[in-house]
Design a protein around this motif. Structure first.
Motif, PDB file in Angstrom:
ATOM      1  N   LEU B  10     -47.024  17.683 -36.134  1.00 15.39           N
ATOM      2  CA  LEU B  10     -47.166  18.345 -34.838  1.00 15.39           C
ATOM      3  C   LEU B  10     -48.116  17.554 -33.960  1.00 15.39           C
ATOM      4  O   LEU B  10     -49.190  17.170 -34.387  1.00 15.39           O
ATOM      5  N   GLU B  11     -47.696  17.347 -32.736  1.00 15.22           N
ATOM      6  CA  GLU B  11     -48.627  16.755 -31.778  1.00 15.22           C
ATOM      7  C   GLU B  11     -49.587  17.858 -31.353  1.00 15.22           C
ATOM      8  O   GLU B  11     -49.191  19.022 -31.271  1.00 15.22           O
ATOM      9  N   ASN B  12     -50.816  17.468 -31.066  1.00 11.17           N
ATOM     10  CA  ASN B  12     -51.768  18.476 -30.585  1.00 11.17           C
ATOM     11  C   ASN B  12     -51.485  18.831 -29.141  1.00 11.17           C
ATOM     12  O   ASN B  12     -52.112  18.316 -28.232  1.00 11.17           O
ATOM     13  N   LYS B  13     -50.486  19.676 -28.941  1.00 15.80           N
ATOM     14  CA  LYS B  13     -50.294  20.186 -27.594  1.00 15.80           C
ATOM     15  C   LYS B  13     -49.837  21.634 -27.683  1.00 15.80           C
ATOM     16  O   LYS B  13     -49.216  22.029 -28.673  1.00 15.80           O
ATOM     17  N   SER B  14     -50.148  22.382 -26.665  1.00 14.54           N
ATOM     18  CA  SER B  14     -49.973  23.821 -26.791  1.00 14.54           C
ATOM     19  C   SER B  14     -48.499  24.181 -26.980  1.00 14.54           C
ATOM     20  O   SER B  14     -47.612  23.559 -26.422  1.00 14.54           O
ATOM     21  N   GLY B  15     -48.297  25.168 -27.836  1.00 17.25           N
ATOM     22  CA  GLY B  15     -46.953  25.695 -28.018  1.00 17.25           C
ATOM     23  C   GLY B  15     -46.172  25.135 -29.191  1.00 17.25           C
ATOM     24  O   GLY B  15     -45.152  25.693 -29.570  1.00 17.25           O
ATOM     25  N   ARG B  16     -46.664  24.021 -29.781  1.00 14.68           N
ATOM     26  CA  ARG B  16     -45.856  23.413 -30.850  1.00 14.68           C
ATOM     27  C   ARG B  16     -45.826  24.272 -32.112  1.00 14.68           C
ATOM     28  O   ARG B  16     -44.798  24.384 -32.767  1.00 14.68           O
ATOM     29  N   LEU B  17     -46.977  24.879 -32.439  1.00 14.72           N
ATOM     30  CA  LEU B  17     -47.028  25.735 -33.621  1.00 14.72           C
ATOM     31  C   LEU B  17     -46.139  26.960 -33.395  1.00 14.72           C
ATOM     32  O   LEU B  17     -45.373  27.376 -34.263  1.00 14.72           O
ATOM     33  N   ALA B  18     -46.233  27.488 -32.169  1.00 16.26           N
ATOM     34  CA  ALA B  18     -45.405  28.642 -31.814  1.00 16.26           C
ATOM     35  C   ALA B  18     -43.920  28.279 -31.908  1.00 16.26           C
ATOM     36  O   ALA B  18     -43.107  29.095 -32.348  1.00 16.26           O
ATOM     37  N   ASP B  19     -43.587  27.039 -31.535  1.00 17.19           N
ATOM     38  CA  ASP B  19     -42.189  26.599 -31.621  1.00 17.19           C
ATOM     39  C   ASP B  19     -41.691  26.651 -33.065  1.00 17.19           C
ATOM     40  O   ASP B  19     -40.607  27.149 -33.342  1.00 17.19           O
ATOM     41  N   VAL B  20     -42.526  26.112 -33.980  1.00 18.87           N
ATOM     42  CA  VAL B  20     -42.139  26.103 -35.397  1.00 18.87           C
ATOM     43  C   VAL B  20     -41.950  27.531 -35.900  1.00 18.87           C
ATOM     44  O   VAL B  20     -40.933  27.862 -36.515  1.00 18.87           O
ATOM     45  N   ALA B  21     -42.928  28.375 -35.596  1.00 15.28           N
ATOM     46  CA  ALA B  21     -42.859  29.770 -36.050  1.00 15.28           C
ATOM     47  C   ALA B  21     -41.598  30.442 -35.506  1.00 15.28           C
ATOM     48  O   ALA B  21     -40.884  31.158 -36.226  1.00 15.28           O
ATOM     49  N   GLY B  22     -41.309  30.178 -34.244  1.00 18.54           N
ATOM     50  CA  GLY B  22     -40.141  30.786 -33.601  1.00 18.54           C
ATOM     51  C   GLY B  22     -38.830  30.333 -34.239  1.00 18.54           C
ATOM     52  O   GLY B  22     -37.937  31.143 -34.489  1.00 18.54           O
ATOM     53  N   ILE B  23     -38.753  29.032 -34.511  1.00 17.82           N
ATOM     54  CA  ILE B  23     -37.530  28.473 -35.110  1.00 17.82           C
ATOM     55  C   ILE B  23     -37.295  29.084 -36.497  1.00 17.82           C
ATOM     56  O   ILE B  23     -36.186  29.489 -36.841  1.00 17.82           O
ATOM     57  N   LEU B  24     -38.397  29.183 -37.272  1.00 21.05           N
ATOM     58  CA  LEU B  24     -38.272  29.753 -38.623  1.00 21.05           C
ATOM     59  C   LEU B  24     -37.905  31.236 -38.558  1.00 21.05           C
ATOM     60  O   LEU B  24     -37.075  31.723 -39.322  1.00 21.05           O
ATOM     61  N   ALA B  25     -38.509  31.936 -37.600  1.00 23.96           N
ATOM     62  CA  ALA B  25     -38.231  33.360 -37.455  1.00 23.96           C
ATOM     63  C   ALA B  25     -36.754  33.593 -37.147  1.00 23.96           C
ATOM     64  O   ALA B  25     -36.091  34.429 -37.758  1.00 23.96           O
ATOM     65  N   LYS B  26     -36.259  32.791 -36.239  1.00 23.52           N
ATOM     66  CA  LYS B  26     -34.860  32.943 -35.814  1.00 23.52           C
ATOM     67  C   LYS B  26     -33.897  32.684 -36.968  1.00 23.52           C
ATOM     68  O   LYS B  26     -32.822  33.275 -37.043  1.00 23.52           O
ATOM     69  N   ALA B  27     -34.304  31.787 -37.887  1.00 24.64           N
ATOM     70  CA  ALA B  27     -33.451  31.452 -39.027  1.00 24.64           C
ATOM     71  C   ALA B  27     -33.683  32.418 -40.200  1.00 24.64           C
ATOM     72  O   ALA B  27     -33.108  32.239 -41.270  1.00 24.64           O
ATOM     73  N   GLY B  28     -34.544  33.402 -39.986  1.00 25.64           N
ATOM     74  CA  GLY B  28     -34.805  34.381 -41.034  1.00 25.64           C
ATOM     75  C   GLY B  28     -35.603  33.820 -42.206  1.00 25.64           C
ATOM     76  O   GLY B  28     -35.468  34.274 -43.341  1.00 25.64           O
ATOM     77  N   ILE B  29     -36.426  32.816 -41.925  1.00 24.03           N
ATOM     78  CA  ILE B  29     -37.241  32.216 -42.990  1.00 24.03           C
ATOM     79  C   ILE B  29     -38.593  32.935 -43.044  1.00 24.03           C
ATOM     80  O   ILE B  29     -39.228  33.144 -42.016  1.00 24.03           O
ATOM     81  N   ASN B  30     -39.001  33.282 -44.250  1.00 21.77           N
ATOM     82  CA  ASN B  30     -40.277  33.966 -44.417  1.00 21.77           C
ATOM     83  C   ASN B  30     -41.324  32.979 -44.947  1.00 21.77           C
ATOM     84  O   ASN B  30     -41.082  32.272 -45.912  1.00 21.77           O
TER      85      ASN B  30
END
Lengths: 433, 143
Positions: B10-30
């Motif tokens: 992850l590059e240190n810029k805002s929103g990247r961690l949220a992006d990962v969390a969002g992508i995993l959430a959408k795919a139903g990954i816990n």
């Protein structure tokens, strides 16, 4: 294969006699037909009869991009406008575009030169030439197109852009020869990888790449990723377009300059003094046969050197070494000359490092600061910070060793550096100088 | 004995961690466990999830650089001295801890520590001998 056996293998003496004859006719014609050149020569105290041999060339004043701009759009044309059948222009990103014109005969000459280029790269009648150079005012697309047709190949005039569709066409139409900028070739390779297409499943055999400086390491990368032979070609619209010089299949030895049509010189970019064969400096061209838009001692701003040693392929033309940079691309960082191609060379010599990079220059206080952004591929990525830090330190050290300038290397996420479909933009210079 | 962990650049810029969390959430990954190691310019997100392969694939498709590493998950009782006991055994055998992160189970009261060692097999052998419970991959993914 040699397209034009007669001219491309002319013994040196015969070639120089031809050049002298053509040069003399050119100077006479230009002096009469172009008031601007007439005045420039008068101001320099040179008359056409002073130019007897190619050695006299150095008496003539240079032509620069500024001269072209001052005569925008058609002021340097040397034929009545009715004879002009084609007009091309540069993009004009740094001001007014430079405009060049062609007569019917110029177009034929150009096609001949590009047929030589394609032949030297191993293309032939029956090939399917996938031409992804941009069509339009840019000379790349149509220059390559006419040359491929003259060669007797089937041309796909696909131009740049829409990479997935390009790949589909390559598969379906059986493209054998790819023509585009080297950075676009890498872009294509990358998209192929994403689409899970094995390059060896295509019929591509060779690629002719030009229009921007690239390095030897980038060549290896393209050859490895696309499973083809990558050939360097050279040209610029002010001289004619692509087709000024090209590598043959003995590619390690430089690009053959079509000397029966263009006289190359190497000068010291600061003083304008001619340099000896083998010395590195700015390339200068004089066109010998162009009708509509001849140029006399045109300063290309490209850095190269000429080697007179004969090539094993049989061509007698001098070869120019691949362009290592441009005088106007050259960054001066804390007083040191830096070319993006040097940075590229360091990056690509490190296993797993992606060819996608960008150089960002800032001025902090009175100090120049150079940052090199490098995309992180899976090959170099690690779950341990120390491994990645070791890598950035290594790149920083190698750049420092090569250039003598320190820089900061920053790892960035894949695909964050803009992909180009034409010439790659490698440098962002934020210094307000 | 080993647990698969994925790591994401992850590059240190805002929103990247949220992006990962969002992508995993959408795919139903816990997400079962995670840690984020960071420097000035970038971070490495390490994750243990209930479906490693899908998570890896989906993140790659979204343009992230993803790696996969084997780590081990050790169960210790959540009381003073739990970690010391493990590290003692490891240190005596000159194995290095590359990194570690811990979490406490919701019920049961035991802590789980994820370790990345420089010598994974040897570490497993030593910890097993010392009577320390190493969780199986399936146990961790299903926590």
């Amino acid at each position: 294969m040699i397209w034009n056996q007669e001219f491309e293998t002319l013994p040196r003496e015969a070639l120089e006699a031809l050049q002298t004859k053509r040069l003399h006719a050119l100077i006479e014609r230009v002096y009469d037909a172009v008031p601007y050149y007439h005045k420039k020569m008068d101001d320099a105290g040179v008359k056409p009869y002073h130019i007897k041999t190619i050695g006299d060339l150095k008496k003539l004043p240079f032509t620069t991009k500024e001269d072209l701009r001052l005569n925008y759009p058609f002021g340097l044309f040397a034929v009545p406008f009715e004879q002009v059948v084609r007009i091309h222009a540069s993009s004009g990103t740094t001001g007014k575009p430079t405009v060049v014109g062609y007569t019917k005969k110029d177009i034929d000459t150009w096609a001949e030169l590009m047929a030589r280029t394609l032949s030297a790269g191993g293309a032939h009648k029956g090939d399917v030439v996938h031409n992804a150079y941009g069509y339009g005012l840019f000379t790349g697309g149509l220059g390559a197109h006419y040359g491929a047709e003259k060669l007797g190949a089937a041309v796909i005039p696909i131009s740049g852009g829409n990479t997935k569709r390009q790949i589909m066409i390559m598969q379906d139409f059986g493209s054998t020869v790819l023509m585009c900028t080297p950075s676009y070739a890498l872009n294509i390779a990358e998209v192929m990888e994403e689409m899970n297409i094995e390059p060896s499943s295509l019929k591509l055999r060779v690629g002719l790449f030009g229009a921007e400086p690239w390095s030897e390491t980038m060549r290896h990368e393209i050859e490895k990723k696309l499973k083809i032979k990558a050939i360097d070609i050279y040209g610029l619209s002010e001289v004619i377009g692509p087709g000024v010089a090209s590598e043959c299949l003995e590619k390690q030895h430089g690009l053959h300059v079509n000397e029966d049509h263009f006289i190359p010189e190497i000068i010291n970019p600061e003083t304008g003094e001619p340099l000896k064969p083998g010395e590195t400096g700015e390339l200068v061209f004089t066109t010998l046969t162009k009708e509509a838009f001849p140029v006399i001692r045109y300063r290309t701003k490209d850095i190269s050197r000429l080697s007179p040693e004969q090539c094993t392929c049989g061509r007698t033309f001098y070869r120019m070494q691949r362009i290592t940079g441009r005088t106007d691309d050259m960054l001066i960082i804390r007083g040191v000359n830096v070319f993006p191609s040097q940075i590229e060379h360091v990056l690509m010599s490190i296993e797993g490092v992606e060819p996608h990079y960008q150089i960002i220059v800032e001025r902090e206080g009175s100090l120049d600061v150079m940052e090199v952004q490098v995309e992180v591929s899976e090959e170099i990525f690690s779950d341990e910070i120390k491994v990645l830090e070791k890598l950035t330190k290594r790149i920083e050290r190698e750049i420092k060793d090569l250039l003598g300038v320190s820089c900061k290397v920053k790892l960035v996420e894949p695909k964050t550096i803009q992909r180009s479909e034409g010439k790659a933009k490698r440098v962002i210079d934020n210094r307000k100088l | 004995m080993k647990v698969e962990q994925i790591s994401v650049f992850l590059e240190n810029k805002s929103g990247r961690l949220a992006d990962v969390a969002g992508i995993l959430a959408k795919a139903g990954i816990n997400i079962r466990a995670l840690s984020l190691a960071d420097t000035t310019d970038f971070g490495i997100l390490r994750l243990i999830v209930n479906n490693t392969e899908t998570a890896k694939k989906i993140l790659k498709e979204n343009g992230f650089t993803v790696g996969k590493t084997e780590v081990i998950a050790v169960e210790v009782s959540d009381k003073p001295g739990g970690l010391a006991q493990i590290l003692d055994a490891i240190q005596k055998n000159k194995i290095n801890v590359e990194y570690m992160y811990a979490f406490v189970q919701k019920n049961g009261g035991n802590a789980i520590i994820i370790f990345r060692f420089d010598e994974l097999e040897k570490a497993i052998e030593i910890l097993t001998k010392a009577g320390i419970n190493i969780l199986k991959g399936e146990e961790v993914y299903a926590l």
